[in-house]
Write an enzyme that holds these catalytic residues in place. Sequence first.
Site, PDB file in Angstrom:
ATOM      1  N   CYS A   1       4.657 -16.911  -5.335  1.00 48.30           N
ATOM      2  CA  CYS A   1       5.887 -17.581  -5.760  1.00 48.30           C
ATOM      3  C   CYS A   1       5.739 -18.165  -7.177  1.00 48.30           C
ATOM      4  CB  CYS A   1       6.284 -18.626  -4.716  1.00 48.30           C
ATOM      5  SG  CYS A   1       8.017 -19.068  -4.792  1.00 48.30           S
ATOM      6  N   TYR A   2       5.682 -19.488  -7.337  1.00 45.99           N
ATOM      7  CA  TYR A   2       5.530 -20.069  -8.680  1.00 45.99           C
ATOM      8  C   TYR A   2       4.275 -19.522  -9.367  1.00 45.99           C
ATOM      9  CZ  TYR A   2       4.947 -23.675 -12.307  1.00 45.99           C
ATOM     10  OH  TYR A   2       4.796 -24.329 -13.498  1.00 45.99           O
TER      11      TYR A   2
END
Length: 510
Positions: A81-82
């Site tokens: 994700c991030y």
Amino acid sequence: MPGGIAVLDFGGQYAHLICRRIRSLGVFSALLPHDTTLEELRRAGVAGVVLSGGPASVYGEGAPRADPAIFRGEIPLLGICYGYQLMVKAHGGEVRKAETREYGKSRVKVVEKGGLFDGLSSDSFVCWMSHTDSPTEIPGSMTVLAESESSPYAAVKLSGARQYGVQFHPEVSHTEGGQGILSNFVFGVCGAAKNWSIEGFLRSSVQGLTGIDGRVLCAVSGGVDSSVTAALLSRAVGDRLTCVFIDTGLLRKGERELVETTLGRELGVRVEVVDASERFLGALAGVSDPERKRAIVGAAFADAFEVFAKAHGPFEYLAQGTLYPDVIESGRATGPSSVIKSHHNVGGLPSGLSMKLVEPLRELYKDEVRELGRLLGLPDKVTERHPFPGPGLSVRVIGEVTEAKLRICRDASSIVEEVLREEGVYTGVWQAFAYVGDDMVTGVMGDERSTGRQVTVKIVESVDAMTADWSRIDASVLERISNRITNEVPGVVAVAYSVSSKPPATIEPQ
Ligand code: XMP
């Protein structure tokens, strides 16, 4: 952590879960600050690095960054994700805010099998997404491994380097085959070897603790962490360990007997009981503010503990059941950016005593502690217990703490736990208890109108207590709980069920 996997913490709610999943593969994993440098990772001897998710936007001001050197290809990386978005940006790609936030289950289609997706049984699988930003353009050096309806770049690989990125969360149980994906990264990509087991931890920990050269004092409460700490130390230092059980008058039903039986009689640990309940209840009289109650209980506990230590000492060591998430959350491991939870009893040495702190569980997660407890011979009744707050029933009695309300709270909670055990659902929920305030409601007892208290039953599900959801427990179970409480607990005429989640509520009512 030689041969282990470092998880760099970008603040995502699942960062701990990534460590847990990797440890359950038999490989040591620990959370490190997001800005840990390549040099530090090299010195730690890690086999690979996972970049966790996080709430920030990679283009946001003050967004947490990684050392750019880690993207050069020396150490295998998995960005989630991030962490994935940082990886895309580091290699010259684009990340943008998506039109709609993608949250929940999503279907991913695998376009290149093998590698990260080795052993997958079908060409597509359901995964868990939770993001607002997503890569809109990937650099030419990256190839697409999987796509989803809303993202053409659901998983990618960097050519010529052991770097992978996934937009979804393989660590979350909703992601089908997520553990397989992590396993492919840990063993297939990083070439890690199994180096972590609770049996191994027990052996090396006992060996290390035998070096303790003085007397050890450990406060036990009947909870999992202090019971396992005591059992472990007892195995290592034998009768140089003294445990003290301070009865605050605010504990669960049968707590003292449980400690005396399981630690005392069955494991042969020396447990001294101090009945300080009158002092605690005296100090709490007339107080209804929850923070004041917490402070009073904390101070009375430190006092009682100090009196005991002076009378039975000298003790050179103080043992505490601090767990790994407590160490991280108190900022002792990851630095000032971590959240400090005021109610965690970390480093809570009573002033006036000079003892060295021993925290044998500080590397472990709760379920690892439960497993360790079972290996040490503690019964399931202890190892499977729900968490219980340090200030005890004082935060489950709304308003002033009185003997009458304490009795109701204790007896009703015991019924809640008993019914859940009988129904086989006790271990499936995070916490379950009853709380009581000053509400008086009208009831009918026999043919008579009678006024009595209303208690509220609370059963919550959670993975880490940071968020919690109310349990959609079967109505027939709630009915049994309600009937038993009104029949068996004098003074109660009505039972309510809490359907509040955290946030906005907290788990404890106060
Ligand atoms: P809350 O109520 O903050 O609880 O949602 C989160 C978890 O922490 C426990 N808790 C406490 N534990 N001292 C403790 O040692 C406290 O003052 C305290 N308050 C809450 C709570 O039982 C839950 O597991």
